[in-house]
Design an enzyme around this catalytic site. Structure first.
Site, PDB file in Angstrom:
ATOM      1  N   ASP B 117     -65.447  52.824 -94.148  1.00 54.53           N
ATOM      2  CA  ASP B 117     -64.324  52.874 -95.080  1.00 54.53           C
ATOM      3  C   ASP B 117     -64.117  51.489 -95.678  1.00 54.53           C
ATOM      4  O   ASP B 117     -64.106  50.492 -94.953  1.00 54.53           O
ATOM      5  CB  ASP B 117     -63.064  53.337 -94.348  1.00 54.53           C
ATOM      6  CG  ASP B 117     -62.005  53.814 -95.318  1.00 54.53           C
ATOM      7  OD1 ASP B 117     -62.349  54.240 -96.440  1.00 54.53           O
ATOM      8  OD2 ASP B 117     -60.812  53.765 -94.960  1.00 54.53           O
ATOM      9  N   HIS B 124     -53.876  48.177-104.171  1.00 52.95           N
ATOM     10  CA  HIS B 124     -53.568  48.563-102.789  1.00 52.95           C
ATOM     11  C   HIS B 124     -53.562  47.343-101.872  1.00 52.95           C
ATOM     12  O   HIS B 124     -52.645  47.174-101.056  1.00 52.95           O
ATOM     13  CB  HIS B 124     -54.582  49.589-102.289  1.00 52.95           C
ATOM     14  CG  HIS B 124     -54.464  49.892-100.821  1.00 52.95           C
ATOM     15  ND1 HIS B 124     -53.379  50.559-100.293  1.00 52.95           N
ATOM     16  CD2 HIS B 124     -55.274  49.596 -99.772  1.00 52.95           C
ATOM     17  CE1 HIS B 124     -53.537  50.663 -98.973  1.00 52.95           C
ATOM     18  NE2 HIS B 124     -54.677  50.095 -98.638  1.00 52.95           N
ATOM     19  N   GLU B 191     -54.231  58.277 -96.977  1.00 51.40           N
ATOM     20  CA  GLU B 191     -54.867  57.336 -97.890  1.00 51.40           C
ATOM     21  C   GLU B 191     -55.725  58.162 -98.838  1.00 51.40           C
ATOM     22  O   GLU B 191     -56.677  58.823 -98.407  1.00 51.40           O
ATOM     23  CB  GLU B 191     -55.698  56.290 -97.130  1.00 51.40           C
ATOM     24  CG  GLU B 191     -54.816  55.366 -96.295  1.00 51.40           C
ATOM     25  CD  GLU B 191     -55.501  54.094 -95.815  1.00 51.40           C
ATOM     26  OE1 GLU B 191     -56.735  54.071 -95.730  1.00 51.40           O
ATOM     27  OE2 GLU B 191     -54.768  53.121 -95.525  1.00 51.40           O
ATOM     28  N   GLU B 193     -58.507  58.685-101.237  1.00 54.08           N
ATOM     29  CA  GLU B 193     -59.758  57.960-101.455  1.00 54.08           C
ATOM     30  C   GLU B 193     -60.817  58.876-102.066  1.00 54.08           C
ATOM     31  O   GLU B 193     -60.679  60.092-102.104  1.00 54.08           O
ATOM     32  CB  GLU B 193     -60.312  57.432-100.114  1.00 54.08           C
ATOM     33  CG  GLU B 193     -59.343  56.567 -99.342  1.00 54.08           C
ATOM     34  CD  GLU B 193     -60.011  55.757 -98.239  1.00 54.08           C
ATOM     35  OE1 GLU B 193     -61.248  55.618 -98.260  1.00 54.08           O
ATOM     36  OE2 GLU B 193     -59.266  55.263 -97.358  1.00 54.08           O
ATOM     37  N   ASP B 225     -57.994  59.593 -95.751  1.00 50.08           N
ATOM     38  CA  ASP B 225     -58.159  58.808 -94.518  1.00 50.08           C
ATOM     39  C   ASP B 225     -56.801  58.706 -93.822  1.00 50.08           C
ATOM     40  O   ASP B 225     -56.118  57.690 -93.912  1.00 50.08           O
ATOM     41  CB  ASP B 225     -58.705  57.425 -94.893  1.00 50.08           C
ATOM     42  CG  ASP B 225     -58.969  56.563 -93.671  1.00 50.08           C
ATOM     43  OD1 ASP B 225     -59.441  57.107 -92.661  1.00 50.08           O
ATOM     44  OD2 ASP B 225     -58.702  55.352 -93.741  1.00 50.08           O
ATOM     45  N   ARG B 229     -49.601  54.379 -89.085  1.00 48.97           N
ATOM     46  CA  ARG B 229     -49.282  52.971 -89.345  1.00 48.97           C
ATOM     47  C   ARG B 229     -48.699  52.255 -88.143  1.00 48.97           C
ATOM     48  O   ARG B 229     -48.901  51.042 -87.975  1.00 48.97           O
ATOM     49  CB  ARG B 229     -48.296  52.871 -90.515  1.00 48.97           C
ATOM     50  CG  ARG B 229     -48.762  53.492 -91.808  1.00 48.97           C
ATOM     51  CD  ARG B 229     -49.986  52.798 -92.365  1.00 48.97           C
ATOM     52  NE  ARG B 229     -50.444  53.424 -93.607  1.00 48.97           N
ATOM     53  CZ  ARG B 229     -51.640  53.195 -94.139  1.00 48.97           C
ATOM     54  NH1 ARG B 229     -52.497  52.382 -93.558  1.00 48.97           N
ATOM     55  NH2 ARG B 229     -51.988  53.800 -95.255  1.00 48.97           N
ATOM     56  N   GLN B 232     -51.567  51.492 -85.850  1.00 42.10           N
ATOM     57  CA  GLN B 232     -52.401  50.475 -86.497  1.00 42.10           C
ATOM     58  C   GLN B 232     -51.831  49.066 -86.343  1.00 42.10           C
ATOM     59  O   GLN B 232     -52.559  48.126 -86.020  1.00 42.10           O
ATOM     60  CB  GLN B 232     -52.542  50.826 -87.985  1.00 42.10           C
ATOM     61  CG  GLN B 232     -53.514  49.937 -88.757  1.00 42.10           C
ATOM     62  CD  GLN B 232     -53.713  50.410 -90.202  1.00 42.10           C
ATOM     63  OE1 GLN B 232     -53.221  51.465 -90.593  1.00 42.10           O
ATOM     64  NE2 GLN B 232     -54.445  49.638 -90.988  1.00 42.10           N
ATOM     65  N   LYS B 245     -56.902  55.459 -87.106  1.00 45.93           N
ATOM     66  CA  LYS B 245     -57.688  56.131 -88.143  1.00 45.93           C
ATOM     67  C   LYS B 245     -58.659  57.158 -87.579  1.00 45.93           C
ATOM     68  O   LYS B 245     -59.129  58.017 -88.325  1.00 45.93           O
ATOM     69  CB  LYS B 245     -58.520  55.090 -88.894  1.00 45.93           C
ATOM     70  CG  LYS B 245     -57.750  53.908 -89.447  1.00 45.93           C
ATOM     71  CD  LYS B 245     -57.285  54.182 -90.841  1.00 45.93           C
ATOM     72  CE  LYS B 245     -56.862  52.912 -91.550  1.00 45.93           C
ATOM     73  NZ  LYS B 245     -56.599  53.174 -92.969  1.00 45.93           N
ATOM     74  N   THR B 249     -60.377  62.439 -90.447  1.00 47.15           N
ATOM     75  CA  THR B 249     -60.591  62.055 -91.844  1.00 47.15           C
ATOM     76  C   THR B 249     -60.998  63.338 -92.557  1.00 47.15           C
ATOM     77  O   THR B 249     -61.946  63.996 -92.127  1.00 47.15           O
ATOM     78  CB  THR B 249     -61.720  61.004 -91.967  1.00 47.15           C
ATOM     79  OG1 THR B 249     -61.388  59.879 -91.152  1.00 47.15           O
ATOM     80  CG2 THR B 249     -61.908  60.570 -93.407  1.00 47.15           C
ATOM     81  N   GLU B 352     -47.226  52.539 -99.441  1.00 46.04           N
ATOM     82  CA  GLU B 352     -46.911  51.875-100.703  1.00 46.04           C
ATOM     83  C   GLU B 352     -45.847  52.648-101.494  1.00 46.04           C
ATOM     84  O   GLU B 352     -44.960  52.045-102.087  1.00 46.04           O
ATOM     85  CB  GLU B 352     -48.175  51.761-101.556  1.00 46.04           C
ATOM     86  CG  GLU B 352     -49.276  50.910-100.955  1.00 46.04           C
ATOM     87  CD  GLU B 352     -50.611  51.169-101.619  1.00 46.04           C
ATOM     88  OE1 GLU B 352     -51.373  52.032-101.118  1.00 46.04           O
ATOM     89  OE2 GLU B 352     -50.888  50.519-102.655  1.00 46.04           O
TER      90      GLU B 352
END
Lengths: 403, 403
Positions: B117, B124, B191, B193, B225, B229, B232, B245, B249, B352
């Site tokens: 990834d 971002h 996420e 992607e 993905d 948080r 993480q 993560k 996925t 975000e």
């Protein structure tokens, strides 16, 4: 008297029997073998010769079917092969099935599914912290004693012992450089590790408990996690090592079943911080392994890392790896992280042995900070076995070549 | 007039033909199909019906053999199938080979080898930097404009669109907590992607040049993905994200071949910093893709990230991934990194969109900071195609469930 004229006390005697995949020189066909001294025994032919029903599981070009078969079958197959090589009645039938190691090619013994690498030696983590964050307070980061730090590596570049390793190129940038430069790594290092091989898969969404470690993990091997320190220090913020590690990871050609290491089980170091329940092994059976590793550079032993000093065990690593519901697949491989003991001559990387290049090693062929082209690194190890015998682990060796 | 009574301008018309693997309800047999409107065409039977020699390549339970076949074959197969669905002479033979999507099960279309990834959207990276390092100077780290930052993820937990995602449990520790606590993630995120699928392998030790991108990469898909948080932020120092993560996925069931996206190629954003030669694409043909992504939460569009704003292209990512000699395998998958555009409504993560939970989203069913159980996230996208048509990308959707 050991069978097949093995020397007394051979670390690859019938008490050991690690598994590999070989082909005979001149023939392309791969099949499963077990090591006996300096020979490999054709495992499926041996099983067939003594009437075992498990011969088909061994008549494969990879260990994966055996890995997937589960603990009961692992035990049965091991018992079968031990019987085969120790009962004199089978000797005549088995002798033609033994091939000198010098006359076979050893292959990557299993298809690697996912590869994860941990960072579970406290001594290594403290050394790395002191080198990279000098004067930065506690050399251990705040999370280190709470969970086994790990990350995913590249499964597709795991290679078998004996495979040359091409020196990687990449970006590096010293603090004083205005912009990064590109070229072959000038700080190529080793990491002496132990790799654990998953046999039985698990379901996505279902963690594997600490106590189920030996239901899932088949065995272990030696592992060298080659590392380009200059590439690593420039790329690793904020998402971790990537190209510094992904060019090659070497594993031994022989997978030692955990069953061969019963006598090597030891308690891990005392847990200095309370652990969350899913990692708490204070009431568990001993889950450390007393493996005595030796690191040789061009034939000269430069370090003897003791695996028994690892803070986090392989059982804890597995429980952590899956606690978020991540599933296991047959062939998953996870590395222990660099094995470093408390003493100077027990460090598992050149980074630590030379203190980031400050204190070169004095070898008969010259000084070394990091690896030079042509250097050959060999990890070997043994563990206490039954009756005072040693259980030998297959060595992992690799030579650095230019790209 | 489109064939098979497709509506005029259907984004899954004969100009598109993405590949997937399906089985008919009630039958377990998987085979390769191409999407035509809201139907799937049995690709191998269609190839056979029009006398193509490539039918055997498509009569498989996975796309991997097609992926491995290489660019010339990819073109031939695509031409064959386009001819099959556009030539009225074939209509009678092909109609029985079309199955409504509602009557088939779509499977993970290829066996994932390694999963990498990246982190290649400047918007971002700046948002994440500003959120996690407020007042810390430049929101971009010093290496960001010099190389596409990436890391390895878990290939074994890549799942196809429609698979439920079990909320992961793990350790988290707020700065004020004295010790970490364990439990289900309370900051579960997405996420948005784009994933790139490698077809043709490369040799270990041999980098793949920027110009060879389309010799190796077969196509692309949408990718979510999923990211915890809270897990993480506690685990990621110093080796990067791991359990935050690795639980799941999601990828779309349809792989769009790069050949279907010729009209969508655009120049990437201007390179503000000089690039090292292996990444320098200033003289290359345009390697960006104009994909218009839409992120829906429980059916409500919450973001529209423009893929054309990505700083690093997929060709640069591939060149970087292999520049250290890491080899490619058929089935390697790499994600672009979260796609975020410059505007508020173009951000590809809840991190975000809600500025780390500070500004909840107002949805018809309530406020959202991070994901709640039962939430369904769906990414969809289209790209400009030939003759003013749109090329639809297969959606990727997933629902959060409790463990």
């Amino acid at each position: 008297m050991p069978p097949f004229d093995l020397p007394e006390g051979d670390p690859f005697g019938p008490h050991n029997l690690p598994y590999g995949v070989y082909s005979r020189t001149g023939s392309g066909e791969r099949t499963v073998g077990v090591r006996l001294g300096d020979h490999v025994l054709d495992a499926s032919a041996a099983a067939r010769a003594i009437g075992s029903p498990h011969a088909p599981l061994l008549s494969r070009p990879t260990l994966n079917p055996l890995l997937a078969a589960g603990r009961t079958t692992w035990s049965e197959v091991r018992r079968t092969l031990m019987e085969a090589v120790t009962d004199p009645a089978h000797r005549a039938a088995l002798e033609p099935l033994l091939h000198p190691l010098a006359e076979v090619t050893l292959h990557l013994p299993f298809e690697v599914a996912d590869y994860v690498d941990f960072y579970s030696s406290e001594h290594h983590a403290r050394n790395a912290g002191a080198i990279f964050r000098p004067g930065g307070g506690d050399a251990l980061l705040p999370n280190w004693k709470h969970l086994p730090i790990g990350y995913h590596g590249r499964a597709g570049t795991v290679v078998v012992s004996g495979t040359d390793v091409v020196r990687p190129s990449g970006q590096r940038k010293a603090p004083a450089d205005p912009v990064p430069v590109f070229g072959p790594s000038v700080r190529l290092d080793i990491e002496a590790e132990v790799g654990f091989v998953v046999g039985v898969p698990s379901r996505q969404g279902s963690p594997v408990a600490l106590a189920d470690f030996r239901e899932h993990v088949f065995g272990l091997c030696l592992l060298n996690d080659w590392s380009a320190r200059d590439i690593q220090s420039w790329e690793y913020v904020p998402l971790g090592p990537f190209l510094a590690k992904s060019f090659a990871t070497s594993v031994s050609a022989w997978i030692t079943p955990l069953e061969a290491l019963e006598e090597a089980r030891v308690a891990p170091p005392e847990r200095t911080d309370p652990l969350l329940p899913y990692l708490d092994d204070t009431a568990s059976e001993p889950a450390g392994y007393d493996l005595r590793i030796s690191v040789a550079l061009n034939g000269h032993v430069v370090s003897e890392p003791p695996f028994s000093t690892m803070y986090w065990t392989a059982a804890q690593q597995l429980a952590h790896l899956t606690v978020n519901g991540a599933s296991l697949r047959t062939g998953d491989l996870y590395g222990s992280g660099t094995v470093s003991g408390p003493a100077d001559h027990q460090r598992g990387s050149l980074l630590e042995l030379t203190w980031n290049g400050r204190d070169p090693l004095e070898l008969p062929d010259g000084k070394r900070t990091f690896l030079e082209d042509g250097d050959i690194v060999t990890l070997s190890a043994w563990a206490p076995g039954p009756d005072g015998l040693r259980v030998g682990l297959g060595e992992v060796s690799g030579r650095i070549v230019t790209g």
